[in-house]
Write an enzyme that holds these catalytic residues in place. Structure first.
Site, short mmCIF file in Angstrom:
data_model
loop_
_atom_site.label_atom_id
_atom_site.label_comp_id
_atom_site.label_asym_id
_atom_site.label_seq_id
_atom_site.Cartn_x
_atom_site.Cartn_y
_atom_site.Cartn_z
N HIS A 14 1.08 -0.92 0.04
CA HIS A 14 0.12 0.08 -0.43
C HIS A 14 0.76 0.78 -0.44
CE1 HIS A 14 -3.85 2.15 1.37
NE2 HIS A 14 -3.03 3.07 1.45
N HIS A 16 1.84 5.39 -1.33
CA HIS A 16 1.20 6.69 -2.74
C HIS A 16 2.45 7.14 -2.87
CE1 HIS A 16 -3.34 7.08 -0.57
NE2 HIS A 16 -2.46 6.18 0.28
N LYS A 100 -9.26 -0.38 -6.38
CA LYS A 100 -9.11 0.83 -4.44
C LYS A 100 -10.63 1.19 -4.43
CE LYS A 100 -8.20 2.29 -0.62
NZ LYS A 100 -6.37 3.10 -0.06
N HIS A 137 -10.84 0.40 1.28
CA HIS A 137 -10.31 1.57 2.45
C HIS A 137 -11.87 1.76 3.39
CE1 HIS A 137 -8.59 5.51 4.35
NE2 HIS A 137 -10.01 5.56 5.23
N HIS A 175 -4.42 -0.67 5.53
CA HIS A 175 -4.25 -0.23 7.34
C HIS A 175 -5.37 -0.11 7.93
CE1 HIS A 175 -7.25 2.79 5.28
NE2 HIS A 175 -5.88 3.24 4.01
N ASP A 248 1.40 2.80 3.16
CA ASP A 248 0.56 3.85 3.59
C ASP A 248 1.43 5.40 3.57
OD1 ASP A 248 -1.83 5.30 2.84
OD2 ASP A 248 -2.46 4.67 4.87
O1 DOR Z 1 -3.52 9.10 5.80
C1 DOR Z 1 -3.33 9.04 4.59
N1 DOR Z 1 -3.88 9.66 3.21
N2 DOR Z 1 -4.76 8.25 4.58
C2 DOR Z 1 -5.28 7.19 3.21
O2 DOR Z 1 -6.26 6.67 3.23
C3 DOR Z 1 -4.72 8.27 2.21
C4 DOR Z 1 -3.58 8.82 1.97
C5 DOR Z 1 -3.28 10.60 1.16
O3 DOR Z 1 -3.63 10.02 0.50
O4 DOR Z 1 -3.13 10.73 1.84
ZN ZN Z 2 -3.39 5.15 1.63
#
Ligand code: DOR
Ligand code: ZN
Length: 346
Positions: A14, A16, A100, A137, A175, A248
């Site tokens: 997971h 970003h 997702k 999520h 998460h 995450d």
């Molecule tokens: O803390 C988070 N940041 N939780 C999420 O689900 C998305 C993520 C983000 O894209 O910044």
């Molecule tokens: Zn995330």
């Protein structure tokens, strides 16, 4: 004294990566240590179809430094307009690994997410048929549900009904942050797994709130009570194959974190493995680290385990990480656990 531990190269289930200048900054931080990662699709605008996923994959590979190898495992952002046939074709071709689900409004860039779960039923049924996992999520967004209860309520009101009515749908609870989440996984032995982040293994909500609010520890789902952290640690340290690492890691520009209304997300990619090694060691579970970071995820996704290794070493000297990294015109602040780290990736 130096201690050393060699494990199969980890994957991040997971992650970003964002886009543009931020992608350039953060991609090497992951690719240096991890072979593959499930790439979150919550860009602005989101990655909603196979053409978007192919284009995003190309941008990621173009941003990868020549001396690193890395395989992005692409995902599609489920909307009420997602075409089941597009998902099936993208999955069959290997372009995407999963889809997702963001409940609309649950987190960063989730406004295109799902409001009416009945509207996505045809997509979910198609995914069950073809064996494409759904990454979830798991938080309700009702204003009348307290933020600390949103995960537990989501399991009861949304996730469990969906799983019961669509047998065979493979689900990753992303998460998880509560004992309720860990218990739900443990009570269901088929087609269900969960990722756990670094910050939820080491912190509870007091770490974020007592003595002043620490915006770099704010993420969603939000840190919970101590007893929930203990349940997550027990799950990770148990060696149960249904639990695996999804950092995450979610970078935001420093000014967006240190703001009146702070963005959610912890940028943990640079030091995730250092923190995990130390945390597993403290928990007497260093022998379970490899399963959590490198074996359980591929097993759930039906992918081969990486064939190369990394070596973690623990020395007497504290390992230093940069406070910030430049990202275009801004900086991104590296997650600082607030305690010294002694493990490094060699
Ligand atoms: O803390 C988070 N940041 N939780 C999420 O689900 C998305 C993520 C983000 O894209 O910044
Ligand atoms: Zn995330």
């Amino acid at each position: 004294m130096t201690q050393s531990l060699t494990i199969t190269r980890p994957d991040d289930w997971h992650l970003h990566l964002r886009d543009g200048a931020m992608l350039q900054t953060v991609l090497p931080e992951t690719a240096r240590h991890f072979a593959r990662a499930i790439i979150m699709p919550n860009l602005v605008p989101p990655v909603v179809n196979s053409a978007d996923a192919a284009a995003y994959r190309t941008r990621i590979m173009a941003a990868l430094p020549a001396d690193l190898t890395f395989e992005p495992l692409m995902t599609l952002y489920l909307t009420e307009d997602t075409d089941p046939e597009d998902v099936a074709a993208a999955h069959a071709s290997g372009l995407i690994t999963s889809v997702k689900l963001y409940p609309a409004g649950a987190t960063t860039n989730s406004s295109s997410g799902v409001r009416d779960f009945d509207k996505v039923r045809p997509v979910l049924e198609k995914m069950a048929e073809i064996g494409c996992p759904l990454c979830v999520h798991g938080e309700v967004t009702d204003r009348d549900i307290d933020i600390f209860d949103r995960e537990a309520v989501f399991i009861d009101r949304v996730l469990d009904p969906i799983r019961r009515s669509i047998p065979g749908l493979r689900v990753v609870m992303e998460h998880i942050t509560t004992k309720n989440g860990a218990d739900y996984v443990l009570a269901n032995d088929k087609d269900l797994g969960a990722t756990i982040t670094v910050q939820h293994l080491i912190f509870d909500r007091n770490d974020m709130l007592v003595g002043g609010m620490r915006p770099h520890y704010y993420c969603l789902p939000i840190l919970k009570r101590r007893e929930h952290r203990e349940a997550l640690r027990a799950a990770a340290f148990s060696g149960d194959k249904r639990f695996f690492l999804g950092t995450d890691s979610a970078p935001h520009p420093t000014h967006a974190k240190e703001a009146e209304c702070c963005a959610a997300g912890c940028f943990t990619a640079p030091n995730a493995l250092s923190i995990l090694a130390q945390t597993f060691e403290e928990g007497g579970a260093l022998d379970k680290l490899e399963g959590f970071t490198s074996l359980h995820g591929p097993a759930f996704y039906g992918l081969p385990v990486n064939t190369d290794t990394i070596t973690l070493t623990k020395g007497d000297a504290e390992v230093a990480f940069p406070e910030t990294l430049p990202a275009g015109d801004h900086t991104v602040t590296v997650f600082d656990p607030g305690f010294p780290l002694y493990w490094r990736v060699a």
